[in-house]
Design an enzyme around this catalytic site. Sequence first.
Site, mmCIF file in Angstrom:
data_model
loop_
_atom_site.group_PDB
_atom_site.id
_atom_site.type_symbol
_atom_site.label_atom_id
_atom_site.label_comp_id
_atom_site.label_asym_id
_atom_site.label_seq_id
_atom_site.Cartn_x
_atom_site.Cartn_y
_atom_site.Cartn_z
ATOM 1 N N SER A 182 -3.977 12.325 -17.245
ATOM 2 C CA SER A 182 -5.142 12.013 -18.071
ATOM 3 C C SER A 182 -5.632 13.251 -18.805
ATOM 4 O O SER A 182 -5.520 14.361 -18.293
ATOM 5 C CB SER A 182 -6.263 11.492 -17.165
ATOM 6 O OG SER A 182 -7.504 11.454 -17.851
ATOM 7 N N PHE B 56 -5.143 9.879 -23.458
ATOM 8 C CA PHE B 56 -6.497 10.058 -23.965
ATOM 9 C C PHE B 56 -7.264 8.788 -23.647
ATOM 10 O O PHE B 56 -7.394 8.460 -22.438
ATOM 11 C CB PHE B 56 -6.424 10.545 -25.425
ATOM 12 C CG PHE B 56 -6.104 12.016 -25.419
ATOM 13 C CD1 PHE B 56 -4.845 12.481 -25.039
ATOM 14 C CD2 PHE B 56 -7.092 12.958 -25.684
ATOM 15 C CE1 PHE B 56 -4.570 13.844 -24.938
ATOM 16 C CE2 PHE B 56 -6.823 14.331 -25.593
ATOM 17 C CZ PHE B 56 -5.564 14.771 -25.228
ATOM 18 N N PHE C 110 -24.566 6.388 -24.940
ATOM 19 C CA PHE C 110 -24.990 7.541 -24.125
ATOM 20 C C PHE C 110 -25.190 8.788 -24.990
ATOM 21 O O PHE C 110 -24.396 9.712 -24.974
ATOM 22 C CB PHE C 110 -23.958 7.827 -23.037
ATOM 23 C CG PHE C 110 -23.758 6.703 -22.062
ATOM 24 C CD1 PHE C 110 -22.492 6.435 -21.549
ATOM 25 C CD2 PHE C 110 -24.820 5.889 -21.644
ATOM 26 C CE1 PHE C 110 -22.280 5.397 -20.641
ATOM 27 C CE2 PHE C 110 -24.625 4.860 -20.745
ATOM 28 C CZ PHE C 110 -23.351 4.610 -20.237
ATOM 29 N N TYR D 195 -11.841 12.479 -9.048
ATOM 30 C CA TYR D 195 -10.753 11.743 -9.711
ATOM 31 C C TYR D 195 -9.916 12.722 -10.531
ATOM 32 O O TYR D 195 -8.693 12.766 -10.429
ATOM 33 C CB TYR D 195 -11.312 10.643 -10.621
ATOM 34 C CG TYR D 195 -10.297 10.189 -11.635
ATOM 35 C CD1 TYR D 195 -10.357 10.639 -12.961
ATOM 36 C CD2 TYR D 195 -9.247 9.368 -11.262
ATOM 37 C CE1 TYR D 195 -9.393 10.269 -13.878
ATOM 38 C CE2 TYR D 195 -8.283 8.986 -12.176
ATOM 39 C CZ TYR D 195 -8.359 9.449 -13.485
ATOM 40 O OH TYR D 195 -7.406 9.085 -14.389
ATOM 41 N N PHE E 234 1.782 4.626 -11.897
ATOM 42 C CA PHE E 234 0.425 4.377 -12.415
ATOM 43 C C PHE E 234 -0.581 4.233 -11.276
ATOM 44 O O PHE E 234 -1.765 4.434 -11.462
ATOM 45 C CB PHE E 234 0.373 3.053 -13.203
ATOM 46 C CG PHE E 234 1.127 3.052 -14.491
ATOM 47 C CD1 PHE E 234 2.357 2.394 -14.608
ATOM 48 C CD2 PHE E 234 0.607 3.680 -15.614
ATOM 49 C CE1 PHE E 234 3.048 2.366 -15.815
ATOM 50 C CE2 PHE E 234 1.303 3.655 -16.826
ATOM 51 C CZ PHE E 234 2.514 2.993 -16.917
ATOM 52 N N ASN F 289 -16.115 1.996 -19.004
ATOM 53 C CA ASN F 289 -15.577 2.503 -20.264
ATOM 54 C C ASN F 289 -16.132 1.740 -21.469
ATOM 55 O O ASN F 289 -16.537 0.583 -21.388
ATOM 56 C CB ASN F 289 -14.043 2.446 -20.240
ATOM 57 C CG ASN F 289 -13.449 3.351 -19.175
ATOM 58 O OD1 ASN F 289 -12.567 2.959 -18.453
ATOM 59 N ND2 ASN F 289 -13.956 4.572 -19.069
ATOM 60 N N ASP G 111 0.876 -1.169 0.000
ATOM 61 C CA ASP G 111 0.000 0.000 0.000
ATOM 62 C C ASP G 111 0.912 1.217 0.000
ATOM 63 O O ASP G 111 1.596 1.485 1.005
ATOM 64 C CB ASP G 111 -0.882 -0.023 1.254
ATOM 65 C CG ASP G 111 -1.719 1.254 1.392
ATOM 66 O OD1 ASP G 111 -2.527 1.327 2.332
ATOM 67 O OD2 ASP G 111 -1.526 2.174 0.556
ATOM 68 N N LYS H 159 -5.735 14.268 -10.301
ATOM 69 C CA LYS H 159 -4.725 14.381 -11.362
ATOM 70 C C LYS H 159 -4.222 15.825 -11.470
ATOM 71 O O LYS H 159 -3.017 16.074 -11.543
ATOM 72 C CB LYS H 159 -5.297 13.936 -12.718
ATOM 73 C CG LYS H 159 -5.646 12.465 -12.813
ATOM 74 C CD LYS H 159 -4.420 11.570 -12.602
ATOM 75 C CE LYS H 159 -4.765 10.097 -12.755
ATOM 76 N NZ LYS H 159 -3.631 9.212 -12.416
ATOM 77 N N GLY I 177 -3.235 4.132 -8.540
ATOM 78 C CA GLY I 177 -4.260 5.110 -8.135
ATOM 79 C C GLY I 177 -5.640 4.598 -8.488
ATOM 80 O O GLY I 177 -5.790 3.744 -9.364
HETATM 81 C C1 WQD Z 1 -16.020 7.013 -24.209
HETATM 82 C C2 WQD Z 1 -17.233 7.377 -25.040
HETATM 83 C C3 WQD Z 1 -19.192 7.836 -23.724
HETATM 84 C C4 WQD Z 1 -19.575 3.725 -22.158
HETATM 85 C C5 WQD Z 1 -12.946 8.074 -19.212
HETATM 86 C C6 WQD Z 1 -12.539 8.927 -18.062
HETATM 87 C C7 WQD Z 1 -11.145 9.448 -18.278
HETATM 88 C C8 WQD Z 1 -10.207 8.314 -18.616
HETATM 89 C C9 WQD Z 1 -10.702 7.493 -19.784
HETATM 90 C C10 WQD Z 1 -9.007 7.701 -16.613
HETATM 91 C C11 WQD Z 1 -18.051 8.535 -24.454
HETATM 92 C C12 WQD Z 1 -19.401 6.590 -24.574
HETATM 93 C C13 WQD Z 1 -19.131 4.857 -22.830
HETATM 94 C C14 WQD Z 1 -20.829 3.159 -22.501
HETATM 95 C C15 WQD Z 1 -21.124 4.864 -24.164
HETATM 96 N N1 WQD Z 1 -10.032 7.468 -17.467
HETATM 97 N N2 WQD Z 1 -19.888 5.409 -23.812
HETATM 98 N N3 WQD Z 1 -21.556 3.753 -23.496
HETATM 99 O O1 WQD Z 1 -15.522 9.075 -20.582
HETATM 100 O O2 WQD Z 1 -13.973 9.473 -22.584
HETATM 101 O O3 WQD Z 1 -13.012 8.865 -20.376
HETATM 102 O O4 WQD Z 1 -12.018 7.024 -19.436
HETATM 103 O O5 WQD Z 1 -8.131 8.506 -16.729
HETATM 104 O O6 WQD Z 1 -10.718 10.072 -17.076
HETATM 105 O O7 WQD Z 1 -13.408 10.044 -17.991
HETATM 106 O O8 WQD Z 1 -14.242 7.154 -21.656
HETATM 107 O O9 WQD Z 1 -14.894 4.913 -22.392
HETATM 108 O O10 WQD Z 1 -16.229 6.009 -20.515
HETATM 109 O O11 WQD Z 1 -16.460 6.857 -22.852
HETATM 110 O O12 WQD Z 1 -21.818 5.371 -25.059
HETATM 111 O O13 WQD Z 1 -21.286 2.120 -21.924
HETATM 112 O O14 WQD Z 1 -18.113 6.246 -25.063
HETATM 113 O O15 WQD Z 1 -20.369 8.637 -23.683
HETATM 114 O O16 WQD Z 1 -18.571 9.300 -25.533
HETATM 115 P P1 WQD Z 1 -14.289 8.728 -21.332
HETATM 116 P P2 WQD Z 1 -15.476 6.154 -21.802
#
Ligand code: WQD
Length: 338
Positions: A124, A177, A217, A148, A80, A198, A58, A152, A82
Amino acid sequence: MRVLVTGGAGYIGSHTVLQLLAAGHQAVIADDFSNAKPSVIDRLESLAGQSIPVYRVDLTDRAATTEMFAVERLDAVIHFAGFKAVGESVAKPLSYYQNNLDSTLSVLAAMDAHNVRTFVFSSSATVYGDNPVRERTEDMPTTATSPYGWTKVMSEQVLADLANADDRWRIAVLRYFNPVGAHPSGLIGEDPSGFPNNLMPFVAQVAVGRREKLSVFGDDYDTVDGTGVRDYIHVEDLAAGHIAALDRMRAVDDGWSAWNLGSGDGVSVLALVDSFARASAREIPYEIVPRRPGDAPAYWADASKANAELGWRTRKTLDEMCADSWRWQSQNPGGYPD
Ligand code: WQD
Protein backbone atom coordinates in the site's frame (compact mmCIF):
# COMPACT_ATOMS: atom_id res chain seq x y z
CA MET A 1 0.38 -20.41 -14.27
CA ARG A 2 -1.71 -21.96 -11.49
CA VAL A 3 -1.96 -19.11 -8.98
CA LEU A 4 -3.14 -19.22 -5.39
CA VAL A 5 -5.03 -15.97 -4.66
CA THR A 6 -5.26 -15.46 -0.91
CA GLY A 7 -8.09 -13.09 -0.02
CA GLY A 8 -9.48 -13.95 -3.45
CA ALA A 9 -13.09 -13.41 -2.33
CA GLY A 10 -12.29 -9.82 -1.37
CA TYR A 11 -12.65 -6.61 -3.35
CA ILE A 12 -9.30 -6.49 -5.19
CA GLY A 13 -8.76 -10.25 -5.03
CA SER A 14 -12.02 -11.10 -6.80
CA HIS A 15 -11.33 -8.66 -9.63
CA THR A 16 -7.82 -10.09 -9.99
CA VAL A 17 -9.12 -13.69 -10.12
CA LEU A 18 -11.30 -12.76 -13.12
CA GLN A 19 -8.37 -11.20 -14.96
CA LEU A 20 -6.07 -14.14 -14.19
CA LEU A 21 -8.61 -16.49 -15.79
CA ALA A 22 -9.15 -14.16 -18.74
CA ALA A 23 -5.36 -14.09 -19.29
CA GLY A 24 -5.28 -17.90 -19.47
CA HIS A 25 -3.96 -18.56 -15.97
CA GLN A 26 -5.63 -20.86 -13.45
CA ALA A 27 -6.79 -19.45 -10.11
CA VAL A 28 -7.31 -21.08 -6.72
CA ILE A 29 -8.96 -18.95 -4.02
CA ALA A 30 -8.07 -19.12 -0.33
CA ASP A 31 -10.19 -16.94 1.95
CA ASP A 32 -11.43 -17.11 5.54
CA PHE A 33 -14.52 -15.08 4.53
CA SER A 34 -14.06 -12.81 7.57
CA ASN A 35 -14.46 -9.82 5.26
CA ALA A 36 -16.19 -11.37 2.23
CA LYS A 37 -19.41 -13.25 1.51
CA PRO A 38 -19.63 -16.69 -0.17
CA SER A 39 -22.02 -15.21 -2.76
CA VAL A 40 -18.98 -13.51 -4.33
CA ILE A 41 -17.86 -16.93 -5.58
CA ASP A 42 -21.15 -17.55 -7.41
CA ARG A 43 -20.81 -14.16 -9.12
CA LEU A 44 -17.19 -14.91 -10.09
CA GLU A 45 -18.01 -18.32 -11.52
CA SER A 46 -20.85 -16.95 -13.62
CA LEU A 47 -18.64 -14.13 -14.93
CA ALA A 48 -15.71 -16.49 -15.58
CA GLY A 49 -17.89 -19.21 -17.10
CA GLN A 50 -16.03 -21.83 -15.09
CA SER A 51 -15.89 -23.23 -11.57
CA ILE A 52 -13.12 -21.92 -9.31
CA PRO A 53 -11.52 -24.02 -6.52
CA VAL A 54 -12.05 -22.29 -3.16
CA TYR A 55 -10.46 -23.12 0.19
CA ARG A 56 -12.16 -21.65 3.27
CA VAL A 57 -9.03 -21.39 5.39
CA ASP A 58 -7.42 -19.37 8.17
CA LEU A 59 -3.96 -18.77 6.76
CA THR A 60 -2.50 -18.37 10.26
CA ASP A 61 -3.23 -22.13 10.61
CA ARG A 62 0.04 -23.51 9.27
CA ALA A 63 -1.18 -27.09 8.90
CA ALA A 64 -4.22 -26.03 6.87
CA THR A 65 -2.09 -23.71 4.74
CA THR A 66 0.52 -26.36 4.04
CA GLU A 67 -2.24 -28.87 3.20
CA MET A 68 -3.41 -26.58 0.38
CA PHE A 69 0.06 -26.66 -1.19
CA ALA A 70 0.21 -30.42 -0.88
CA VAL A 71 -3.09 -30.80 -2.73
CA GLU A 72 -2.71 -28.06 -5.35
CA ARG A 73 0.18 -27.91 -7.80
CA LEU A 74 0.81 -24.15 -7.57
CA ASP A 75 3.21 -21.98 -9.56
CA ALA A 76 2.74 -18.65 -7.77
CA VAL A 77 0.88 -16.84 -5.00
CA ILE A 78 -0.82 -13.45 -5.00
CA HIS A 79 -1.27 -12.54 -1.35
CA PHE A 80 -4.18 -10.17 -0.67
CA ALA A 81 -5.42 -11.71 2.58
CA GLY A 82 -5.17 -9.44 5.60
CA PHE A 83 -7.04 -7.00 7.79
CA LYS A 84 -6.95 -3.52 6.27
CA ALA A 85 -8.91 -0.98 8.30
CA VAL A 86 -6.49 1.70 9.47
CA GLY A 87 -8.64 2.96 12.34
CA GLU A 88 -9.46 -0.57 13.55
CA SER A 89 -5.74 -1.40 13.57
CA VAL A 90 -5.12 1.43 16.06
CA ALA A 91 -7.78 -0.01 18.38
CA LYS A 92 -6.73 -3.67 17.89
CA PRO A 93 -2.97 -3.72 17.21
CA LEU A 94 -2.34 -7.29 18.42
CA SER A 95 -5.09 -8.66 16.21
CA TYR A 96 -3.59 -6.86 13.19
CA TYR A 97 0.03 -7.87 13.85
CA GLN A 98 -0.96 -11.46 14.61
CA ASN A 99 -3.25 -11.93 11.62
CA ASN A 100 -1.38 -9.97 8.96
CA LEU A 101 2.14 -11.08 9.86
CA ASP A 102 1.32 -14.66 10.80
CA SER A 103 -0.69 -15.30 7.64
CA THR A 104 2.13 -13.94 5.47
CA LEU A 105 4.79 -15.99 7.29
CA SER A 106 2.59 -19.08 7.12
CA VAL A 107 2.06 -18.75 3.36
CA LEU A 108 5.77 -18.13 2.74
CA ALA A 109 6.75 -21.19 4.81
CA ALA A 110 4.31 -23.38 2.90
CA MET A 111 5.58 -22.03 -0.42
CA ASP A 112 9.20 -22.69 0.50
CA ALA A 113 8.39 -26.23 1.62
CA HIS A 114 6.74 -26.91 -1.72
CA ASN A 115 9.27 -25.16 -3.98
CA VAL A 116 6.91 -22.35 -4.96
CA ARG A 117 8.86 -19.09 -4.92
CA THR A 118 6.98 -16.57 -7.08
CA PHE A 119 5.14 -14.17 -4.79
CA VAL A 120 3.09 -11.02 -5.38
CA PHE A 121 2.49 -9.00 -2.24
CA SER A 122 -0.45 -6.63 -1.84
CA SER A 123 1.16 -3.58 -0.30
CA SER A 124 0.00 0.00 0.00
CA ALA A 125 1.05 3.60 -0.58
CA THR A 126 0.57 3.92 3.15
CA VAL A 127 4.16 2.66 3.51
CA TYR A 128 5.35 6.11 2.40
CA GLY A 129 3.96 7.59 5.63
CA ASP A 130 3.57 11.37 5.68
CA ASN A 131 6.49 12.15 3.37
CA PRO A 132 6.37 15.85 2.46
CA VAL A 133 7.18 14.99 -1.17
CA ARG A 134 3.72 14.48 -2.63
CA GLU A 135 4.74 12.43 -5.69
CA ARG A 136 5.73 9.04 -4.27
CA THR A 137 8.64 7.07 -5.75
CA GLU A 138 9.60 3.51 -4.85
CA ASP A 139 13.01 4.55 -3.48
CA MET A 140 11.45 6.66 -0.72
CA PRO A 141 11.96 5.39 2.83
CA THR A 142 9.11 3.32 4.22
CA THR A 143 7.44 3.97 7.54
CA ALA A 144 3.96 3.86 9.00
CA THR A 145 1.41 5.88 10.91
CA SER A 146 -0.78 2.96 12.04
CA PRO A 147 -0.37 -0.70 13.06
CA TYR A 148 -1.99 -1.60 9.74
CA GLY A 149 0.70 0.39 7.92
CA TRP A 150 3.43 -1.23 10.04
CA THR A 151 2.22 -4.70 9.04
CA LYS A 152 2.80 -3.69 5.42
CA VAL A 153 6.23 -2.17 6.15
CA MET A 154 7.26 -5.21 8.21
CA SER A 155 6.00 -7.69 5.62
CA GLU A 156 7.96 -5.86 2.90
CA GLN A 157 11.07 -6.17 5.08
CA VAL A 158 10.52 -9.90 5.64
CA LEU A 159 10.22 -10.34 1.88
CA ALA A 160 13.38 -8.31 1.18
CA ASP A 161 15.37 -10.38 3.69
CA LEU A 162 13.98 -13.61 2.21
CA ALA A 163 14.96 -12.64 -1.34
CA ASN A 164 18.37 -11.56 -0.07
CA ALA A 165 18.92 -14.93 1.62
CA ASP A 166 17.68 -17.12 -1.20
CA ASP A 167 17.94 -15.94 -4.79
CA ARG A 168 15.39 -18.49 -6.00
CA TRP A 169 12.62 -16.16 -4.78
CA ARG A 170 10.96 -13.72 -7.18
CA ILE A 171 8.95 -11.19 -5.17
CA ALA A 172 6.81 -8.33 -6.51
CA VAL A 173 5.70 -5.77 -3.91
CA LEU A 174 2.80 -3.81 -5.38
CA ARG A 175 2.05 -0.54 -3.59
CA TYR A 176 -1.58 0.39 -4.26
CA PHE A 177 -2.76 3.96 -4.13
CA ASN A 178 -6.55 4.34 -3.78
CA PRO A 179 -8.44 1.44 -5.40
CA VAL A 180 -12.01 2.31 -6.47
CA GLY A 181 -14.59 1.28 -9.04
CA ALA A 182 -15.99 -2.13 -9.99
CA HIS A 183 -16.15 -4.68 -12.79
CA PRO A 184 -18.24 -3.12 -15.63
CA SER A 185 -20.88 -5.87 -15.26
CA GLY A 186 -21.89 -4.41 -11.89
CA LEU A 187 -21.93 -7.98 -10.50
CA ILE A 188 -18.86 -7.61 -8.27
CA GLY A 189 -17.59 -4.57 -6.41
CA GLU A 190 -16.53 -3.04 -3.12
CA ASP A 191 -18.77 -4.11 -0.25
CA PRO A 192 -17.36 -2.78 3.03
CA SER A 193 -18.94 -4.32 6.12
CA GLY A 194 -20.44 -1.73 8.44
CA PHE A 195 -19.56 1.95 8.24
CA PRO A 196 -17.47 2.67 5.12
CA ASN A 197 -14.15 4.23 6.11
CA ASN A 198 -13.13 5.02 2.54
CA LEU A 199 -14.42 7.86 0.37
CA MET A 200 -15.78 6.13 -2.73
CA PRO A 201 -17.96 3.52 -1.04
CA PHE A 202 -19.33 6.20 1.29
CA VAL A 203 -20.20 8.47 -1.65
CA ALA A 204 -21.83 5.51 -3.42
CA GLN A 205 -23.94 4.76 -0.34
CA VAL A 206 -25.05 8.40 -0.14
CA ALA A 207 -26.02 8.28 -3.83
CA VAL A 208 -28.06 5.09 -3.38
CA GLY A 209 -29.77 6.48 -0.28
CA ARG A 210 -28.13 4.32 2.39
CA ARG A 211 -26.36 7.33 3.98
CA GLU A 212 -27.77 10.82 4.44
CA LYS A 213 -24.70 12.86 3.55
CA LEU A 214 -20.94 12.74 3.15
CA SER A 215 -18.65 14.27 5.77
CA VAL A 216 -15.75 15.94 3.98
CA PHE A 217 -12.79 15.71 6.34
CA GLY A 218 -11.44 19.24 6.06
CA ASP A 219 -11.31 21.84 3.29
CA ASP A 220 -8.35 23.82 4.64
CA TYR A 221 -5.51 21.76 3.15
CA ASP A 222 -2.95 23.28 0.81
CA THR A 223 -4.58 21.71 -2.25
CA VAL A 224 -6.49 22.80 -5.37
CA ASP A 225 -9.79 23.20 -3.48
CA GLY A 226 -8.70 22.70 0.12
CA THR A 227 -9.86 19.07 0.30
CA GLY A 228 -7.64 15.99 0.44
CA VAL A 229 -5.98 14.85 -2.79
CA ARG A 230 -5.34 11.18 -3.64
CA ASP A 231 -4.42 8.98 -6.60
CA TYR A 232 -7.55 6.93 -7.37
CA ILE A 233 -7.03 3.82 -9.49
CA HIS A 234 -9.74 1.67 -11.08
CA VAL A 235 -9.75 -1.81 -9.57
CA GLU A 236 -9.72 -3.27 -13.11
CA ASP A 237 -6.46 -1.41 -13.84
CA LEU A 238 -5.13 -2.51 -10.46
CA ALA A 239 -5.97 -6.16 -11.22
CA ALA A 240 -4.21 -5.88 -14.58
CA GLY A 241 -1.11 -4.68 -12.74
CA HIS A 242 -0.95 -8.05 -10.95
CA ILE A 243 -1.02 -9.97 -14.21
CA ALA A 244 1.73 -7.69 -15.54
CA ALA A 245 3.80 -8.35 -12.41
CA LEU A 246 3.45 -12.14 -12.88
CA ASP A 247 4.53 -11.78 -16.50
CA ARG A 248 7.52 -9.68 -15.43
CA MET A 249 8.62 -12.22 -12.83
CA ARG A 250 8.36 -15.04 -15.35
CA ALA A 251 10.63 -13.13 -17.75
CA VAL A 252 13.05 -11.29 -15.46
CA ASP A 253 14.73 -12.20 -12.16
CA ASP A 254 14.43 -8.94 -10.16
CA GLY A 255 14.66 -10.82 -6.87
CA TRP A 256 12.64 -8.42 -4.69
CA SER A 257 11.20 -5.33 -6.37
CA ALA A 258 8.51 -2.78 -5.52
CA TRP A 259 6.22 -1.01 -7.97
CA ASN A 260 3.72 1.81 -7.44
CA LEU A 261 0.33 1.03 -8.94
CA GLY A 262 -1.37 4.38 -9.43
CA SER A 263 -2.50 6.75 -12.17
CA GLY A 264 0.00 9.50 -11.35
CA ASP A 265 -2.86 12.02 -11.06
CA GLY A 266 -4.07 13.62 -7.84
CA VAL A 267 -7.82 14.06 -7.43
CA SER A 268 -9.53 16.05 -4.65
CA VAL A 269 -12.46 14.87 -2.57
CA LEU A 270 -14.77 17.43 -4.13
CA ALA A 271 -13.63 16.54 -7.65
CA LEU A 272 -14.52 12.91 -6.98
CA VAL A 273 -17.88 13.90 -5.50
CA ASP A 274 -18.61 16.00 -8.59
CA SER A 275 -17.68 13.16 -10.93
CA PHE A 276 -19.85 10.71 -8.98
CA ALA A 277 -22.83 13.10 -9.00
CA ARG A 278 -22.57 13.29 -12.80
CA ALA A 279 -22.11 9.52 -13.20
CA SER A 280 -25.10 8.70 -10.99
CA ALA A 281 -27.28 11.72 -11.80
CA ARG A 282 -27.82 11.92 -8.04
CA GLU A 283 -27.25 14.76 -5.61
CA ILE A 284 -24.44 13.98 -3.16
CA PRO A 285 -25.12 16.13 -0.09
CA TYR A 286 -22.00 16.82 1.96
CA GLU A 287 -20.86 18.78 4.97
CA ILE A 288 -17.37 20.10 5.62
CA VAL A 289 -16.21 18.78 9.02
CA PRO A 290 -12.83 18.90 10.81
CA ARG A 291 -9.85 17.03 9.40
CA ARG A 292 -9.53 13.30 10.12
CA PRO A 293 -6.47 12.73 12.35
CA GLY A 294 -3.62 11.11 10.43
CA ASP A 295 -4.76 12.16 6.97
CA ALA A 296 -2.05 13.47 4.66
CA PRO A 297 -3.00 16.56 2.63
CA ALA A 298 -2.10 15.16 -0.78
CA TYR A 299 -0.15 12.37 -2.45
CA TRP A 300 -0.08 10.47 -5.71
CA ALA A 301 2.07 7.92 -7.51
CA ASP A 302 5.06 8.34 -9.71
CA ALA A 303 4.10 5.25 -11.72
CA SER A 304 6.96 5.48 -14.22
CA LYS A 305 8.72 2.37 -12.84
CA ALA A 306 5.63 0.19 -13.38
CA ASN A 307 5.05 1.84 -16.77
CA ALA A 308 8.59 1.01 -17.88
CA GLU A 309 9.24 -2.35 -16.21
CA LEU A 310 5.77 -3.91 -16.14
CA GLY A 311 4.60 -2.38 -19.40
CA TRP A 312 1.54 -1.35 -17.41
CA ARG A 313 -0.34 1.91 -16.93
CA THR A 314 -3.83 2.91 -15.82
CA ARG A 315 -6.38 3.29 -18.60
CA LYS A 316 -9.64 4.13 -16.83
CA THR A 317 -10.69 7.71 -16.10
CA LEU A 318 -12.20 9.10 -12.92
CA ASP A 319 -15.59 9.28 -14.65
CA GLU A 320 -15.32 5.57 -15.54
CA MET A 321 -14.35 4.75 -11.94
CA CYS A 322 -17.46 6.54 -10.70
CA ALA A 323 -19.76 5.12 -13.40
CA ASP A 324 -18.63 1.55 -12.66
CA SER A 325 -18.87 2.09 -8.91
CA TRP A 326 -22.39 3.47 -9.33
CA ARG A 327 -23.50 0.54 -11.53
CA TRP A 328 -22.31 -1.91 -8.83
CA GLN A 329 -23.91 0.07 -5.99
CA SER A 330 -27.21 0.78 -7.75
CA GLN A 331 -27.57 -2.88 -8.79
CA ASN A 332 -26.59 -4.05 -5.30
CA PRO A 333 -27.84 -1.39 -2.85
CA GLY A 334 -27.21 -3.69 0.13
CA GLY A 335 -23.97 -5.16 -1.25
CA TYR A 336 -23.61 -8.91 -1.76
CA PRO A 337 -26.46 -11.13 -0.60
CA ASP A 338 -25.75 -13.23 2.51
C1 WQD B 1 -9.52 9.48 0.75
C2 WQD B 1 -9.76 10.96 0.93
C3 WQD B 1 -10.07 11.63 3.22
C4 WQD B 1 -13.84 9.39 3.76
C5 WQD B 1 -6.91 4.60 2.97
C6 WQD B 1 -5.89 3.90 3.79
C7 WQD B 1 -4.85 3.28 2.90
C8 WQD B 1 -5.51 2.44 1.83
C9 WQD B 1 -6.54 3.22 1.05
C10 WQD B 1 -5.42 0.13 2.51
C11 WQD B 1 -9.01 11.57 2.12
C12 WQD B 1 -11.34 11.85 2.42
C13 WQD B 1 -12.67 9.93 3.22
C14 WQD B 1 -14.90 10.25 4.13
C15 WQD B 1 -13.60 12.14 3.40
N1 WQD B 1 -6.12 1.28 2.42
N2 WQD B 1 -12.56 11.27 3.04
N3 WQD B 1 -14.73 11.60 3.93
O1 WQD B 1 -7.18 7.58 3.69
O2 WQD B 1 -6.32 7.95 1.30
O3 WQD B 1 -6.31 5.67 2.29
O4 WQD B 1 -7.49 3.72 2.01
O5 WQD B 1 -4.33 -0.10 2.07
O6 WQD B 1 -4.02 2.45 3.70
O7 WQD B 1 -5.23 4.85 4.61
O8 WQD B 1 -8.46 6.70 1.67
O9 WQD B 1 -10.82 6.79 1.02
O10 WQD B 1 -10.25 6.90 3.50
O11 WQD B 1 -9.75 8.86 2.03
O12 WQD B 1 -13.49 13.36 3.24
O13 WQD B 1 -15.99 9.82 4.62
O14 WQD B 1 -11.15 11.16 1.19
O15 WQD B 1 -9.83 12.69 4.13
O16 WQD B 1 -8.61 12.89 1.77
P1 WQD B 1 -7.03 7.10 2.29
P2 WQD B 1 -9.90 7.26 2.09
